[in-house]
Write a protein that holds these residues in place. Structure first.
Motif, mmCIF file in Angstrom:
data_model
loop_
_atom_site.group_PDB
_atom_site.id
_atom_site.type_symbol
_atom_site.label_atom_id
_atom_site.label_comp_id
_atom_site.label_asym_id
_atom_site.label_seq_id
_atom_site.Cartn_x
_atom_site.Cartn_y
_atom_site.Cartn_z
ATOM 1 N N GLY A 141 0.794 -1.223 0.000
ATOM 2 C CA GLY A 141 0.000 0.000 0.000
ATOM 3 C C GLY A 141 0.823 1.268 0.000
ATOM 4 N N GLN A 142 2.139 1.146 0.147
ATOM 5 C CA GLN A 142 3.013 2.322 0.181
ATOM 6 C C GLN A 142 3.770 2.532 -1.128
ATOM 7 O OE1 GLN A 142 5.057 0.963 3.886
ATOM 8 N NE2 GLN A 142 4.548 3.005 4.653
ATOM 9 N N LEU A 143 3.409 1.781 -2.163
ATOM 10 C CA LEU A 143 4.144 1.903 -3.427
ATOM 11 C C LEU A 143 4.054 3.309 -4.014
ATOM 12 C CD1 LEU A 143 3.619 -1.451 -5.369
ATOM 13 C CD2 LEU A 143 5.764 -0.446 -4.574
ATOM 14 N N ARG A 144 2.876 3.916 -3.975
ATOM 15 C CA ARG A 144 2.756 5.280 -4.498
ATOM 16 C C ARG A 144 3.645 6.236 -3.713
ATOM 17 N NH1 ARG A 144 -0.317 7.326 -8.174
ATOM 18 N NH2 ARG A 144 -0.014 9.369 -7.227
ATOM 19 N N ALA A 145 3.683 6.059 -2.397
ATOM 20 C CA ALA A 145 4.513 6.931 -1.564
ATOM 21 C C ALA A 145 5.989 6.788 -1.920
ATOM 22 C CB ALA A 145 4.282 6.622 -0.088
ATOM 23 N N VAL A 146 6.419 5.565 -2.264
ATOM 24 C CA VAL A 146 7.807 5.357 -2.681
ATOM 25 C C VAL A 146 8.077 6.087 -3.994
ATOM 26 C CG1 VAL A 146 9.464 3.642 -3.506
ATOM 27 C CG2 VAL A 146 8.131 3.202 -1.445
ATOM 28 N N GLY A 147 7.153 5.960 -4.948
ATOM 29 C CA GLY A 147 7.314 6.690 -6.205
ATOM 30 C C GLY A 147 7.414 8.186 -5.978
ATOM 31 N N ASN A 148 6.573 8.711 -5.089
ATOM 32 C CA ASN A 148 6.629 10.139 -4.771
ATOM 33 C C ASN A 148 7.960 10.511 -4.120
ATOM 34 O OD1 ASN A 148 4.013 10.641 -5.728
ATOM 35 N ND2 ASN A 148 3.081 10.188 -3.753
ATOM 36 N N ALA A 149 8.467 9.639 -3.241
ATOM 37 C CA ALA A 149 9.738 9.915 -2.566
ATOM 38 C C ALA A 149 10.893 9.960 -3.566
ATOM 39 C CB ALA A 149 10.002 8.856 -1.496
ATOM 40 N N ILE A 150 10.890 9.036 -4.532
ATOM 41 C CA ILE A 150 11.940 9.038 -5.553
ATOM 42 C C ILE A 150 11.829 10.292 -6.418
ATOM 43 C CG2 ILE A 150 12.879 7.820 -7.548
ATOM 44 C CD1 ILE A 150 11.850 5.206 -6.245
ATOM 45 N N ALA A 151 10.605 10.660 -6.775
ATOM 46 C CA ALA A 151 10.405 11.886 -7.557
ATOM 47 C C ALA A 151 10.931 13.103 -6.808
ATOM 48 C CB ALA A 151 8.926 12.059 -7.889
ATOM 49 N N ASN A 152 10.737 13.141 -5.492
ATOM 50 C CA ASN A 152 11.270 14.248 -4.692
ATOM 51 C C ASN A 152 12.787 14.325 -4.785
ATOM 52 O OD1 ASN A 152 8.865 15.317 -3.689
ATOM 53 N ND2 ASN A 152 8.824 13.918 -1.947
ATOM 54 N N ILE A 153 13.448 13.159 -4.751
ATOM 55 C CA ILE A 153 14.911 13.123 -4.832
ATOM 56 C C ILE A 153 15.388 13.658 -6.176
ATOM 57 C CG2 ILE A 153 16.893 11.557 -4.965
ATOM 58 C CD1 ILE A 153 15.402 9.806 -2.874
ATOM 59 N N VAL A 154 14.752 13.199 -7.253
ATOM 60 C CA VAL A 154 15.129 13.657 -8.595
ATOM 61 C C VAL A 154 14.886 15.159 -8.731
ATOM 62 C CG1 VAL A 154 14.667 13.408 -11.063
ATOM 63 C CG2 VAL A 154 14.630 11.386 -9.574
ATOM 64 N N TYR A 155 13.720 15.591 -8.294
ATOM 65 C CA TYR A 155 13.339 17.003 -8.406
ATOM 66 C C TYR A 155 14.340 17.896 -7.672
ATOM 67 C CZ TYR A 155 10.293 21.139 -8.119
ATOM 68 O OH TYR A 155 9.772 22.403 -8.210
ATOM 69 N N GLN A 156 14.670 17.526 -6.434
ATOM 70 C CA GLN A 156 15.554 18.378 -5.647
ATOM 71 C C GLN A 156 16.968 18.397 -6.206
ATOM 72 O OE1 GLN A 156 15.309 17.813 -1.429
ATOM 73 N NE2 GLN A 156 16.734 19.468 -0.987
ATOM 74 N N HIS A 157 17.423 17.262 -6.746
ATOM 75 C CA HIS A 157 18.794 17.240 -7.265
ATOM 76 C C HIS A 157 18.967 18.248 -8.392
ATOM 77 C CE1 HIS A 157 22.756 15.756 -8.357
ATOM 78 N NE2 HIS A 157 22.354 15.853 -9.612
ATOM 79 N N TRP A 158 17.990 18.322 -9.307
ATOM 80 C CA TRP A 158 18.189 19.178 -10.473
ATOM 81 C C TRP A 158 17.603 20.579 -10.335
ATOM 82 C CZ3 TRP A 158 18.532 13.946 -12.273
ATOM 83 C CH2 TRP A 158 19.708 13.690 -12.987
ATOM 84 N N THR A 159 16.744 20.802 -9.395
ATOM 85 C CA THR A 159 16.208 22.154 -9.217
ATOM 86 C C THR A 159 16.798 22.857 -8.007
ATOM 87 O OG1 THR A 159 14.343 21.487 -7.817
ATOM 88 C CG2 THR A 159 14.013 21.410 -10.216
ATOM 89 N N GLY A 160 17.328 22.076 -7.059
ATOM 90 C CA GLY A 160 17.808 22.671 -5.821
ATOM 91 C C GLY A 160 16.691 23.036 -4.866
ATOM 92 N N VAL A 161 15.460 22.628 -5.200
ATOM 93 C CA VAL A 161 14.276 22.954 -4.400
ATOM 94 C C VAL A 161 13.647 21.655 -3.912
ATOM 95 C CG1 VAL A 161 11.997 24.042 -4.425
ATOM 96 C CG2 VAL A 161 13.880 25.055 -5.725
ATOM 97 N N ARG A 162 13.168 21.662 -2.694
ATOM 98 C CA ARG A 162 12.544 20.472 -2.128
ATOM 99 C C ARG A 162 11.275 20.099 -2.894
ATOM 100 N NH1 ARG A 162 10.968 19.978 4.317
ATOM 101 N NH2 ARG A 162 10.241 17.801 4.293
#
Length: 437
Positions: A141-162
């Protein structure tokens, strides 16, 4: 009782002071500056066994694409679909041919104990370097949350924003119920994509204007449960409800102070709607505005030193600012005859608000430093814009296909999404702050 609307429109309806009109118009959209970051997201090995909306690569791609800052390259164009590091090394030129600057791969595996392991690797194609590698073991039931967490990591790495993909939104959904003109109203909470909807409150009388407390543990809102508007504060986890304002007349537009101990709200207990600040511990009120005019929709600055609000003291609704003790009032918006429902960006540099142009109502941003006002949407009946906690997106209610829906637009104007909520007209969105431990 039918829904009356929200914000300044509620007061206009109740007090019958300003009729609104609408007609067709062509709007120039401000698309902002900068280029989208091109990234390849390879479908994760093993994810086909899961529903589409739970597959990590699908969740990540939707998050990043909708943010307005990423160009997710179509997987049909990939020359290969690697799942392990050894399948990537020595093949970066294949991804450069697609003009991908980033590459994300991964796999998903069921564990003997019923849990699910999700692993990913993130690469910088131009530097031919691995940037991040993580493995999660979670309940299905937490698979979507994992996808969101990975997206957060990618987003922050290239934008510098959380990233905000694991935050929540609150909103009101209105469902037809019984005879024509009768509705069921629900105050609901979901993740930032509109999934995992949880009902906070049900009522056959209107609910409106939900706002989050600074730590995301409480919501304040207006309910007509007694037949008249009153302001409530509710604990999201426990459901405990406290009525904090039920004075004679209107009780509306509550907004938590950044310290969570005070509410700004609009009360008409002495005649005209005025802005007050309430101490939530003692119940003490302090009046900040004094008629004769409508003063409503207060919103605090991030550090609590100022409050913006909507007032028609100049003849039509415009945005004003004052210090938190009611001093130094000044008008902020001068472009257009209708500007209402403002709230601050998290960094305090911008306001988002509804601005009318040629009879149509659009989500807009106002830059405080130079007083520029920019329209961000092409829709015509936008309401209740609210910033994401990272300040990079705006969530608002609008009309699509004859129904009210929630939509987002990125601050650079490049990302537009309609949230996949179903079953009724959806209004009055509020984006939660970042989650705290």
């Amino acid at each position: 009782m039918n829904r009356l609307g929200s914000g300044f429109a509620v007061l206009l309806t109740i007090l019958a002071t300003m009729p609104l009109t609408a007609r067709a118009v062509t709007i120039h959209i401000n698309h902002g500056y900068g280029q989208k970051f091109p990234i390849a997201i390879v479908p994760f090995k093993g994810e086909k066994a899961w529903p589409q909306n739970l597959r990590p690569s699908v969740v990540i791609a939707k998050d990043l694409d909708g943010s307005g800052w990423f160009d997710v390259l179509p997987s049909r164009d990939y020359l290969a679909k690697p799942h392990h590091d050894r399948q990537v090394e020595g093949h970066f030129n294949d991804w450069r041919l697609l003009k991908a600057a980033g590459l994300l791969i991964g796999h998903i595996e069921r564990q003997p104990n019923g849990r699910v392991a999700v692993a990913f690797r993130l690469y910088d194609v131009n530097k031919e370097a691995q940037l991040k590698a993580l493995r999660y073991v979670v309940a299905p039931g937490q698979l979507r949350a994992v996808g969101n967490a990975i997206a957060n990591i990618v987003y922050q790495h290239w934008t510098g924003v959380r990233g905000v993909f694991n935050t929540r939104i609150a909103f009101i959904t209105m469902y037809p119920d019984g005879p024509p003109g009768h509705f069921l109203y629900k105050l609901e909470v979901a993740d930032a994509e509109g999934h995992g909807v949880h009902v906070i409150l049900r009522s056959h009388e209107p609910i409106m204007s939900p706002r989050w407390s600074p730590h995301g543990r409480r919501l304040t809102y207006v309910s007509f449960a007694t037949g008249w508007p009153a302001v409530y504060v509710q604990d999201v986890a426990t459901g405990h409800i406290r009525r904090v304002a039920a004075f004679h007349g209107l009780n509306g537009a509550p907004s938590f102070a950044p310290d969570g101990t005070h509410l700004a709200l609009s009360l008409s207990k002495t005649g005209y709607p005025e802005i007050y600040v309430m101490n939530l511990v003692t119940g003490r009120l302090r009046q900040l505005t004094f008629g004769p005019s409508i003063n409503t929709e207060p919103a605090w600055s991030p550090h609590g030193g100022h409050i913006v609000f909507t007032s028609n003291r100049s003849g039509g609704p415009q945005i004003y600012e004052m210090t938190a003790d009611g001093g130094h009032k000044r008008r902020l918006t001068f472009r257009g005859r209708y500007n209402a429902g403002a709230s601050f960006s998290p960094n305090g540099k911008w306001l988002t608000l509804v601005s009318r142009r040629a009879g149509q109502y659009h989500a807009a941003v106002f830059e405080l430093a130079d007083s520029t006002l920019e329209i961000l949407t092409a829709t015509s009946l936008d309401e209740s814009p609210t910033f994401a906690p990272n300040g990079q997106e705006i969530l608002y209610s609008t009309v699509v296909g004859g129904h009210r829906v929630l939509a987002t637009v990125s601050l650079n104007g490049r990302g537009h999404r309609i949230l996949g909520l179903r079953g009724g007209d959806v209004t009055d969105p509020a984006w939660s702050p970042f989650r705290h431990p």
